[in-house]
Design an enzyme around this catalytic site. Structure first.
Site, mmCIF file in Angstrom:
data_model
loop_
_atom_site.group_PDB
_atom_site.id
_atom_site.type_symbol
_atom_site.label_atom_id
_atom_site.label_comp_id
_atom_site.label_asym_id
_atom_site.label_seq_id
_atom_site.Cartn_x
_atom_site.Cartn_y
_atom_site.Cartn_z
ATOM 1 C CB SER A 135 -0.884 -0.004 1.250
ATOM 2 O OG SER A 135 -1.492 1.257 1.464
ATOM 3 C CE1 TYR A 148 -3.714 -2.062 5.525
ATOM 4 C CE2 TYR A 148 -3.244 0.257 5.135
ATOM 5 C CZ TYR A 148 -3.567 -0.994 4.656
ATOM 6 O OH TYR A 148 -3.726 -1.200 3.304
#
Length: 248
Positions: A135, A148
């Site tokens: 990501s 995360y």
């Protein structure tokens, strides 16, 4: 006909990736926890093209059993797409639930590493490839991203280190690093459809199909060419400035 295993295939990028590879003529092993969604996906495409494996990617014993059950012609694996992952919570670290952190680590890191380790011998034997879904959060921190973002940074660095270790084997490794993609991601993270709609509203974000097409493009590059990392964002997303807290 080459074979790909896609984790987290029950929704979003994973399901779109299954559809893209099947349409391109690949055999696809689709894995995920939700058996009904996998069976629906298989029925829509073709049982001869897609083989569902329903299990929790965090369960190593279930993973072993599922892989051992693969029929012909799905046993000879050419590509692993590590897509399974999630984000939980948007609170600052001091307010976050430790259980959410642990679930993200178990899914985004531990399970990904376990699947990769088990399939490496076969991928090396077939000079295959590994595509890991990281990501932009791996590179750009943001408030509430705490664990995360850290898990996705691990995925990015793990991909690069795999490239170093696998030099000379013919195995290709790529880290795909998307920005805003409208899927179930924010709904799962917040539990709120309203929050999801607010985040993506007016942005014209990327779609699961956009990322799936990119994954397929990477997979079908010539065998001598490796895409190390690939960062994608919608046009309406860019880089934020530094955050500054001023004393009152």
């Amino acid at each position: 006909m080459p074979t790909v295993l896609v984790t987290g295939a029950t929704a979003g990028i994973g399901a779109a990736t299954v559809r893209a590879f099947a349409a391109a003529g690949w055999h696809v092993i689709a894995t995920g926890r939700r058996k009904d969604r996998l069976e629906s996906l298989t029925t829509i495409i073709s049982e001869n093209r897609v083989h569902p494996l329903a299990f929790d990617v965090r369960d190593e014993a279930a993973l072993d059993e599922a892989l051992a059950s693969l029929p012909e012609p799905f046993r000879d694996l050419d590509l692993l797409v590590n897509n399974a992952g999630l984000a939980l919570g948007t609170e600052p670290a001091q307010d976050a639930a430790l259980s959410n952190w642990q679930t993200m680590i178990d899914t985004n890191i531990t399970a990904l590493v376990s699947v990769t380790h088990k399939l490496l011998p076969q991928l090396i034997a077939r000079k295959g490839g590994i595509i890991n879904l990281s990501s932009v959060a791996a590179s750009y921190p943001y408030a509430g991203g705490n664990v995360y973002g850290a898990t996705k940074a691990f995925v990015r660095q793990f991909s690069l280190n795999l490239r170093s270790d696998l030099l000379g084997t013919g195995v290709r490794v790529t880290s795909i690093e998307p920005g805003m993609v409208e899927t179930e991601f924010t709904l799962v993270r917040t539990g709120s459809q309203e929050a999801s709609d607010k985040l993506y509203g007016g942005v014209n974000p990327m779609t699961a199909e956009d990322i799936a097409k990119t994954i397929l493009w990477v997979a079908e590059q010539p065998a001598h060419l490796n895409i190390n990392t690939l960062e994608l964002m919608p046009v309406n997303q860019a880089f934020a400035g530094f955050a500054v807290h001023r004393k009152g």
